[in-house]
Scaffold this motif. Structure first.
Motif, PDB file in Angstrom:
ATOM      1  N   VAL A 139       0.645  -1.051  -0.080  1.00  8.59           N
ATOM      2  CA  VAL A 139      -0.134   0.461   0.002  1.00  8.59           C
ATOM      3  C   VAL A 139       0.930   1.537   0.215  1.00  8.59           C
ATOM      4  O   VAL A 139       2.196   1.432   0.998  1.00  8.59           O
ATOM      5  N   SER A 140       1.114   2.020  -0.860  1.00  3.87           N
ATOM      6  CA  SER A 140       1.436   3.408  -0.949  1.00  3.87           C
ATOM      7  C   SER A 140       0.775   4.365  -0.505  1.00  3.87           C
ATOM      8  O   SER A 140      -0.187   4.730  -1.606  1.00  3.87           O
ATOM      9  N   GLN A 141       1.687   4.918   0.280  1.00  2.00           N
ATOM     10  CA  GLN A 141       1.557   6.460   0.484  1.00  2.00           C
ATOM     11  C   GLN A 141       1.919   7.697  -0.918  1.00  2.00           C
ATOM     12  O   GLN A 141       2.858   7.041  -0.834  1.00  2.00           O
ATOM     13  N   PRO A 142      -0.064   8.792  -0.680  1.00  2.00           N
ATOM     14  CA  PRO A 142       0.748   9.434  -1.731  1.00  2.00           C
ATOM     15  C   PRO A 142       2.210  10.073  -1.319  1.00  2.00           C
ATOM     16  O   PRO A 142       1.509  12.102  -0.198  1.00  2.00           O
ATOM     17  N   LEU A 143       3.554  10.581  -1.082  1.00  2.00           N
ATOM     18  CA  LEU A 143       4.006  11.035  -0.250  1.00  2.00           C
ATOM     19  C   LEU A 143       3.965  12.502  -0.831  1.00  2.00           C
ATOM     20  O   LEU A 143       4.148  13.879  -0.176  1.00  2.00           O
ATOM     21  N   GLU A 144       3.711  12.839  -1.948  1.00  2.00           N
ATOM     22  CA  GLU A 144       4.473  13.754  -2.595  1.00  2.00           C
ATOM     23  C   GLU A 144       2.841  14.568  -2.132  1.00  2.00           C
ATOM     24  O   GLU A 144       3.321  16.089  -1.945  1.00  2.00           O
ATOM     25  N   ALA A 145       2.141  13.839  -2.523  1.00  2.00           N
ATOM     26  CA  ALA A 145       0.351  14.963  -2.604  1.00  2.00           C
ATOM     27  C   ALA A 145       0.463  15.231  -0.838  1.00  2.00           C
ATOM     28  O   ALA A 145      -0.525  16.550  -0.776  1.00  2.00           O
ATOM     29  N   ILE A 146       0.365  14.025  -0.038  1.00  8.21           N
ATOM     30  CA  ILE A 146       0.894  14.492   1.433  1.00  8.21           C
ATOM     31  C   ILE A 146       1.235  15.595   2.021  1.00  8.21           C
ATOM     32  O   ILE A 146       0.507  16.569   2.364  1.00  8.21           O
ATOM     33  N   CYS A 147       2.713  16.312   1.125  1.00  8.44           N
ATOM     34  CA  CYS A 147       3.071  16.755   1.636  1.00  8.44           C
ATOM     35  C   CYS A 147       2.806  18.298   1.041  1.00  8.44           C
ATOM     36  O   CYS A 147       2.969  19.140   1.313  1.00  8.44           O
ATOM     37  N   HIS A 148       2.153  18.598  -0.647  1.00  4.47           N
ATOM     38  CA  HIS A 148       1.888  19.339  -0.393  1.00  4.47           C
ATOM     39  C   HIS A 148       0.283  20.435  -0.262  1.00  4.47           C
ATOM     40  O   HIS A 148       0.159  21.375  -0.101  1.00  4.47           O
ATOM     41  N   SER A 149      -0.331  19.459   0.032  1.00  4.66           N
ATOM     42  CA  SER A 149      -1.306  19.300   0.841  1.00  4.66           C
ATOM     43  C   SER A 149      -1.266  20.101   2.305  1.00  4.66           C
ATOM     44  O   SER A 149      -1.969  21.326   2.637  1.00  4.66           O
ATOM     45  N   LEU A 150       0.640  19.819   2.617  1.00  3.25           N
ATOM     46  CA  LEU A 150       0.393  19.861   5.013  1.00  3.25           C
ATOM     47  C   LEU A 150       0.766  21.200   3.995  1.00  3.25           C
ATOM     48  O   LEU A 150       0.249  22.449   4.538  1.00  3.25           O
ATOM     49  N   MET A 151       1.514  21.305   3.191  1.00  2.00           N
ATOM     50  CA  MET A 151       2.657  22.728   2.950  1.00  2.00           C
ATOM     51  C   MET A 151       1.438  24.231   2.662  1.00  2.00           C
ATOM     52  O   MET A 151       1.438  25.373   2.368  1.00  2.00           O
ATOM     53  N   GLU A 152       0.223  23.625   1.815  1.00  5.44           N
ATOM     54  CA  GLU A 152      -0.789  24.313   1.201  1.00  5.44           C
ATOM     55  C   GLU A 152      -1.318  24.630   2.162  1.00  5.44           C
ATOM     56  O   GLU A 152      -1.716  26.158   2.152  1.00  5.44           O
ATOM     57  N   LEU A 153      -1.324  23.812   2.889  1.00  5.94           N
ATOM     58  CA  LEU A 153      -2.741  24.493   4.525  1.00  5.94           C
ATOM     59  C   LEU A 153      -2.127  25.118   4.821  1.00  5.94           C
ATOM     60  O   LEU A 153      -2.757  26.081   5.726  1.00  5.94           O
ATOM     61  N   MET A 154      -0.558  24.643   5.035  1.00  3.99           N
ATOM     62  CA  MET A 154       0.016  25.311   6.362  1.00  3.99           C
ATOM     63  C   MET A 154       0.426  27.387   6.034  1.00  3.99           C
ATOM     64  O   MET A 154      -0.107  28.155   6.811  1.00  3.99           O
ATOM     65  N   LEU A 155       0.576  26.943   4.526  1.00  6.21           N
ATOM     66  CA  LEU A 155       0.742  28.579   4.035  1.00  6.21           C
ATOM     67  C   LEU A 155      -0.885  29.563   4.158  1.00  6.21           C
ATOM     68  O   LEU A 155      -0.290  30.813   4.656  1.00  6.21           O
ATOM     69  N   MET A 156      -1.587  28.783   4.032  1.00  4.98           N
ATOM     70  CA  MET A 156      -3.380  29.758   4.454  1.00  4.98           C
ATOM     71  C   MET A 156      -3.152  29.683   5.496  1.00  4.98           C
ATOM     72  O   MET A 156      -3.726  30.974   6.206  1.00  4.98           O
ATOM     73  N   LEU A 157      -2.800  28.652   7.021  1.00 10.06           N
ATOM     74  CA  LEU A 157      -3.048  29.252   8.490  1.00 10.06           C
ATOM     75  C   LEU A 157      -1.893  30.610   8.391  1.00 10.06           C
ATOM     76  O   LEU A 157      -2.512  31.007   8.915  1.00 10.06           O
TER      77      LEU A 157
END
Length: 342
Positions: free
Chosen positions: A294-312
């Motif tokens: 089961v491969s977790q989407p590393l790139e998508a996780i990180c981009h989601s984290l940073m996009e959300l963090m920059l919004m916050l």
């Protein structure tokens, strides 16, 4: 000159302009403050000539921003978290932020100490893989208007931004894949933990087994044993005393213990077990047989984290944003789950 710390005041005196003007230019606000392009370039050229380095402490005190984020995970040496850390570091750097990485070892005391330390250091935001008992501390961070994102797991009764994987669906699909390939006696080896992601993976397995009217085979290993290398004894005993045809490891560190157990005891040859791992690894592509994961989407996780963090980071009140981002994993089918031939 090279041995002395050059200040904004020094630059201002040398160019015969105000400290405020120099500050605006060096902080990228020249256009906003209607400072001419000629003067802007003059300041930038001289700052480069004298090797000006901003005083980060003074800058953070003045602006209230340190440009530093904390990335706290369970174990930074874990393959999954290490890969995430590397991607996060690159994305954050491009956005002008540095990242402090640390491990809480799923220990509440260590988590609380680290969060308290970094809060006092005035970091700008927290990305946290939370240990079980820090809900109140996370709530306190939010009340104090600190940007916080929980990763991999969250607290059901706490309103907090989070990025997680749909663990239940991923495990259901992977178990269903084994069943479709004629594996009917599938062991699920997991940790004895109440953590949300662990329980969701177990539930996904149970649901797939129930839908197909099969018998479940579950081994729960104490978390400390799973992390300190003692899991191999439990895995060996279970696999050699149960009537099984496949095994599903719920974490990548349990997969490692399992593979070591297989090799040390020649279990693969003797029992011809199918296998799936939750969490992919580059080495799984060259292992013999290659391992379905089961491969977790590393790139998508990180981009989601940073996009959300920059919004916050842009919000005056972090409570104005509340997002729970759930991403899907992908089953990488390889030789270890090939169709079983009778």
């Amino acid at each position: 000159m090279k041995n002395k710390t050059v200040s904004i005041k020094h630059i201002a005196e040398h160019l015969n302009i105000s400290v405020t003007t120099v500050s605006f230019v060096l902080n990228g606000k020249a256009k906003e403050k209607h400072i001419s392009e000629i003067l802007t370039q003059k300041v930038l050229d001289y700052a480069q000539k004298v090797n000006y380095k901003p005083n980060q402490l003074a800058q953070s005190l003045r602006t209230g921003k340190s440009k530093i984020l904390v990335f706290m995970v369970e174990d930074i040496s874990n393959y999954f978290f290490a890969k995430l850390a590397r991607i996060i570091e690159d994305i954050a750097y491009e956005k002008g932020y540095k990242v402090i990485f640390c491990s809480n070892e799923n220990d509440d005391t260590k988590s609380l100490e680290l969060i308290g330390l970094f809060k006092n250091r005035q970091v700008d935001g927290f990305i946290i893989v939370p240990s079980p008992g820090i809900k109140n501390m996370v709530a306190e961070l939010i009340e104090e208007n600190h940007p916080v994102i929980l990763l991999d797991r969250y607290f059901h009764d706490l309103e907090c931004n989070s990025v997680v994987i749909d663990d239940q669906k991923a495990t259901f699909d992977a178990t269903s894949h084994l069943i479709a390939n004629n594996y009917k006696k599938i062991a699920f080896i997991t940790t004895d933990s109440d953590q949300m992601q662990v329980q969701n993976r177990l539930l996904g397995y149970k649901n797939a087994i129930a839908v197909n009217k099969l018998k479940s085979h579950i081994l729960k290993i104490p978390y400390k044993d799973a992390k300190n290398g003692k899991a191999k004894k439990s895995i060996k005993k279970y696999l050699t005393t149960q009537d099984l045809d496949a095994v599903f490891f719920a974490t990548n560190y349990l997969t490692q213990s399992g593979l070591e157990t297989f090799k040390e005891n020649n279990l693969e040859s003797n029992y011809n077990l199918g296998m799936v791992a939750f969490g992919d690894n580059e080495l799984f592509k060259i292992y013999n047989p290659t391992i379905t994961a089961v491969s977790q989407p590393l790139e998508a996780i990180c981009h989601s984290l940073m996009e959300l963090m920059l919004m916050l980071l842009k919000q005056k009140n972090v409570k104005e944003i509340s997002k729970k981002i759930v991403l899907n994993a992908e089953l990488k089918v390889r030789e270890s789950s090939n169709k079983r031939v009778f």
